[in-house]
Design a protein around this motif. Structure first.
Motif, short mmCIF file in Angstrom:
data_model
loop_
_atom_site.label_atom_id
_atom_site.label_comp_id
_atom_site.label_asym_id
_atom_site.label_seq_id
_atom_site.Cartn_x
_atom_site.Cartn_y
_atom_site.Cartn_z
N VAL A 127 -7.91 7.42 -6.48
CA VAL A 127 -6.59 6.79 -6.48
C VAL A 127 -5.52 7.87 -6.43
O VAL A 127 -5.49 8.76 -7.29
N SER A 128 -4.64 7.80 -5.45
CA SER A 128 -3.49 8.71 -5.40
C SER A 128 -2.57 8.39 -6.56
O SER A 128 -2.14 7.26 -6.72
N VAL A 129 -2.26 9.38 -7.39
CA VAL A 129 -1.33 9.17 -8.49
C VAL A 129 -0.85 10.52 -9.01
O VAL A 129 -1.59 11.50 -9.02
N ASP A 130 0.39 10.58 -9.42
CA ASP A 130 0.94 11.80 -10.00
C ASP A 130 0.43 11.98 -11.43
O ASP A 130 0.15 10.99 -12.13
N ASP A 131 0.34 13.22 -11.86
CA ASP A 131 -0.12 13.54 -13.22
C ASP A 131 -1.52 13.00 -13.47
O ASP A 131 -1.84 12.51 -14.56
N ALA A 132 -2.38 13.09 -12.45
CA ALA A 132 -3.72 12.51 -12.55
C ALA A 132 -4.57 13.20 -13.62
O ALA A 132 -5.48 12.57 -14.18
N GLY A 191 -15.70 -1.85 -6.60
CA GLY A 191 -16.96 -2.21 -7.20
C GLY A 191 -18.17 -1.96 -6.32
O GLY A 191 -19.30 -2.21 -6.75
N THR A 192 -17.98 -1.47 -5.10
CA THR A 192 -19.12 -1.24 -4.21
C THR A 192 -19.08 0.20 -3.70
O THR A 192 -18.41 0.50 -2.72
N GLY A 193 -19.78 1.08 -4.40
CA GLY A 193 -19.88 2.46 -3.94
C GLY A 193 -18.55 3.18 -3.97
O GLY A 193 -17.83 3.16 -4.95
N ARG A 194 -18.20 3.81 -2.89
CA ARG A 194 -16.98 4.62 -2.80
C ARG A 194 -15.80 3.75 -2.38
O ARG A 194 -15.88 2.98 -1.43
N PHE A 195 -14.72 3.90 -3.10
CA PHE A 195 -13.50 3.14 -2.81
C PHE A 195 -12.31 4.06 -3.05
O PHE A 195 -12.29 4.83 -4.00
N ALA A 196 -11.33 4.00 -2.15
CA ALA A 196 -10.16 4.87 -2.26
C ALA A 196 -8.88 4.07 -2.09
O ALA A 196 -8.80 3.17 -1.25
N VAL A 197 -7.89 4.40 -2.91
CA VAL A 197 -6.54 3.88 -2.77
C VAL A 197 -5.69 5.10 -2.40
O VAL A 197 -5.25 5.85 -3.26
N ILE A 230 0.81 -1.22 0.00
CA ILE A 230 0.00 0.00 0.00
C ILE A 230 0.84 1.27 0.00
O ILE A 230 0.30 2.37 -0.02
N SER A 231 2.17 1.14 0.01
CA SER A 231 3.03 2.33 -0.04
C SER A 231 3.40 2.70 -1.48
O SER A 231 4.02 3.73 -1.71
N ASP A 232 3.02 1.86 -2.45
CA ASP A 232 3.39 2.10 -3.84
C ASP A 232 2.23 1.64 -4.72
O ASP A 232 1.85 0.47 -4.72
N VAL A 233 1.63 2.57 -5.47
CA VAL A 233 0.53 2.23 -6.36
C VAL A 233 0.91 2.62 -7.78
O VAL A 233 1.50 3.67 -8.01
N ARG A 234 0.58 1.75 -8.74
CA ARG A 234 0.90 2.00 -10.14
C ARG A 234 -0.40 1.94 -10.95
O ARG A 234 -1.15 0.96 -10.84
N VAL A 235 -0.61 2.97 -11.75
CA VAL A 235 -1.87 3.13 -12.46
C VAL A 235 -1.60 3.12 -13.97
O VAL A 235 -0.64 3.74 -14.44
N ARG A 236 -2.46 2.41 -14.70
CA ARG A 236 -2.35 2.36 -16.16
C ARG A 236 -3.71 2.65 -16.77
O ARG A 236 -4.73 2.09 -16.36
N VAL A 255 -2.48 6.55 -1.04
CA VAL A 255 -1.07 6.34 -0.73
C VAL A 255 -0.49 7.59 -0.06
O VAL A 255 0.31 7.48 0.86
N ARG A 256 -0.92 8.75 -0.55
CA ARG A 256 -0.48 10.01 0.04
C ARG A 256 -1.50 11.07 -0.31
O ARG A 256 -2.26 10.95 -1.27
N GLY A 257 -1.56 12.13 0.47
CA GLY A 257 -2.48 13.20 0.18
C GLY A 257 -2.01 14.01 -1.01
O GLY A 257 -0.83 14.01 -1.36
N GLY A 258 -2.95 14.70 -1.66
CA GLY A 258 -2.59 15.53 -2.79
C GLY A 258 -3.34 15.13 -4.04
O GLY A 258 -4.53 14.78 -4.00
N GLU A 259 -2.66 15.15 -5.18
CA GLU A 259 -3.29 14.90 -6.47
C GLU A 259 -3.81 13.47 -6.56
O GLU A 259 -3.10 12.51 -6.27
N CYS A 260 -5.06 13.33 -7.00
CA CYS A 260 -5.69 12.02 -7.11
C CYS A 260 -6.50 11.93 -8.40
O CYS A 260 -7.06 12.92 -8.87
N LEU A 261 -6.57 10.74 -8.95
CA LEU A 261 -7.48 10.44 -10.05
C LEU A 261 -8.81 10.03 -9.44
O LEU A 261 -8.87 9.12 -8.62
N VAL A 262 -9.89 10.71 -9.84
CA VAL A 262 -11.23 10.43 -9.33
C VAL A 262 -12.08 9.94 -10.49
O VAL A 262 -12.30 10.67 -11.45
N VAL A 263 -12.55 8.71 -10.38
CA VAL A 263 -13.32 8.08 -11.45
C VAL A 263 -14.76 7.93 -11.00
O VAL A 263 -15.03 7.32 -9.96
N ARG A 264 -15.68 8.48 -11.77
CA ARG A 264 -17.11 8.31 -11.51
C ARG A 264 -17.59 7.10 -12.33
O ARG A 264 -17.43 7.07 -13.55
#
Length: 355
Positions: free
Chosen positions: A333-338, A307-313, A253-259, A315-324
Motif C-alpha cells: 500500500v502506498s502511504v507516507d510514514d509507512a 485476500g488472494t496472494g499478492r495485492f497492491a494499492v 484510486i488517487s487518494d488512499v487512507r490507511v489506519r 497510488v504513487r511510487g516511493g514509500e509503501c507499507l508491505v504486509v506479509r
C-alpha cells in the motif's frame, strides 16, 4: 513521534527499533547512469529512424498515405508530414517517461522495476518501429492511398516482436536479486502493557486527482447539454458520458487512507475513505516499509484481489507499507510514514501471536 490512544491521551512509541525504508538494492548510481545513458542514446536513434525511414522512401510513397485499416480495408489517410506524427508521439511519450523515471524515480531500485523498465524500453521501441514500418510497407509503390494493402501478418508480427523484445530485455536487465527483508529486520515498537495506539496516514496522487476533476467536469457538461437537447451526434454522447464513472474511479484510486489499530489494518479510498477493506491483526505475520514503483506491481491503481496472494494499492511510487500475511501472500500500500505504521502493526501482530 507519538501515537494517539483511542481512550484519550498520547502513547509513546517506546524504545523500539526502526530501520530505514528498505528496497534500495540494485539502485546504485552507476546502474542508474547506465540506464539513463542507454535510454538517451537508444531513444534518439529510434526517433531518428522513425523520421529517416519515411524520408528515404518518400519517392515510392503516395501522398497522402493510408494510415488506418478497418474490417473492409483501408479507411483513413494522412498527408506525408502528418503521418510522421503518430509514431513519433507514441514513442516520444514513452521514451521521455522512461528517461524521467530512470533519472528521478524509484523504478530501478528493485529487481522487478528494473525488469519492467528495460522491457518497456525495448518493447516500446520495437512496437513504434514496427507500426511505422508496417504503414510504410503497406503504402510502398501504391499508386493511391486507397490501394494500400496492409499484410495480414503485420499486426501479429509487430505485437509478437515487441513482446519478445520486452521479455528478453527485462530478463537481461533485471540485475541481482533484491536483498530479502526478514522479520528481524522489520521496524519494531514496544507499547506499554494494556495501552493501545492508533496510527493514520495517507498517500495522494495529485496528477490523477486533477485528471479526475477534468473528466468529471467534461462529463457533467456533456450531461447538461444532453438534457438541454444540444444538436450533438449520439456517438459524441456515447464517448463523453462514460467519463463520469471513469472520473469517480480515478478519484478513488488517487487518494488512499490507511489506519493501523488494535484490530489490524484498514485501507480506505477517496476523500471519504470509503469503500475500504480490512486485514485483521491475527491474519498479519509481520510488516515492513519498502520503496516500490508502479512498474513492479503492474501500474497504478489496484492490482490483484484482496485476500488472494499478492495485492497492491499503488497510488504513487516511493514509500509503501508491505504486509506479509500469516497465511502467505503480500499486501503493498502506498502511504507516507509507512515505517511507523509497520512498527505498530508488528507490535500488535506480536501481541496476537503471543495470546
Amino acid at each position: 513521534m507519538t501515537f494517539r490512544n483511542p481512550d484519550g491521551g498520547d502513547v509513546p512509541a517506546g524504545a523500539g527499533r526502526t530501520g530505514s525504508v528498505a528496497g534500495r538494492s540494485g539502485g546504485s548510481g552507476r546502474g542508474r547512469r547506465t540506464a539513463v545513458t542507454v535510454a538517451a542514446v537508444w531513444g534518439a536513434l529510434v526517433s531518428a529512424a522513425l523520421v529517416a525511414g519515411p524520408f528515404a522512401l518518400r519517392d515510392r510513397l503516395p501522398d497522402p498515405l493510408a494510415t488506418h485499416w478497418g474490417s473492409n480495408g483501408v479507411d483513413g489517410s494522412m498527408s506525408f508530414a502528418a503521418s510522421l506524427a503518430p509514431s513519433l508521439v507514441l514513442w516520444g511519450v514513452a521514451w521521455v517517461s522512461l528517461l524521467v523515471s530512470a533519472a528521478h524515480g524509484e523504478v530501478l531500485n528493485r529487481r522487478g522495476g528494473r525488469a519492467g523498465w528495460w522491457g518497456s524500453l525495448a518493447g516500446g521501441s520495437v512496437f513504434a518501429l514496427g507500426v511505422s514500418g508496417s504503414i510504410l510497407l503497406a503504402n510502398l509503390d501504391a499508386a493511391d492511398w486507397r490501394r494500400a494493402a496492409l499484410p495480414g501478418w503485420a499486426i501479429p508480427v509487430v505485437l509478437g516482436a515487441a513482446v519478445a523484445a520486452g521479455v528478453l530485455a527485462g530478463y537481461l536487465g533485471r540485475g541481482e536479486p533484491d536483498r530479502p527483508v526478514e522479520p528481524e529486520d522489520a521496524p519494531a515498537m514496544r507499547l506499554r502493557p494494556g495501552q493501545r495506539a492508533v496510527w493514520a496516514g495517507r498517500a495522494t496522487n495529485p496528477w490523477l486527482s486533477r485528471l479526475s476533476a477534468v473528466l468529471l467536469a467534461v462529463g457533467v457538461v456533456s450531461g447538461v447539454f444532453l438534457v438541454l437537447g444540444a444538436p450533438v451526434g449520439e456517438a459524441v454522447w456515447a464517448a463523453l458520458l462514460p467519463l463520469l464513472p471513469l472520473a469517480a474511479v480515478m478519484s478513488l484510486i488517487s487518494d488512499v487512507r490507511v489506519r493501523v489499530g488494535p484490530d489490524g489494518l484498514r485501507v480506505g479510498f477517496g476523500p471519504l475513505s470509503w469503500p475500504a477493506f480490512r486485514v485483521p491483526t491475527e491474519k498479519i505475520a509481520w510488516a515492513t516499509a519498502e520503496r516500490r514503483s508502479p512498474v513492479e506491481v503492474g501500474g497504478w491503481g489496484l492490482r490483484g484481489l484482496p485476500g488472494t496472494g499478492r495485492f497492491a494499492v499503488m497510488v504513487r511510487g516511493g514509500e509503501c507499507l508491505v504486509v506479509r500475511r500469516a497465511g502467505g501472500g503480500e499486501l503493498v500500500v502506498s502511504v507516507d510514514d509507512a515505517e511507523r505504521a509497520a512498527a505498530l502493526l508488528n507490535a500488535y501482530a506480536a501481541e496476537a501471536a503471543a495470546a
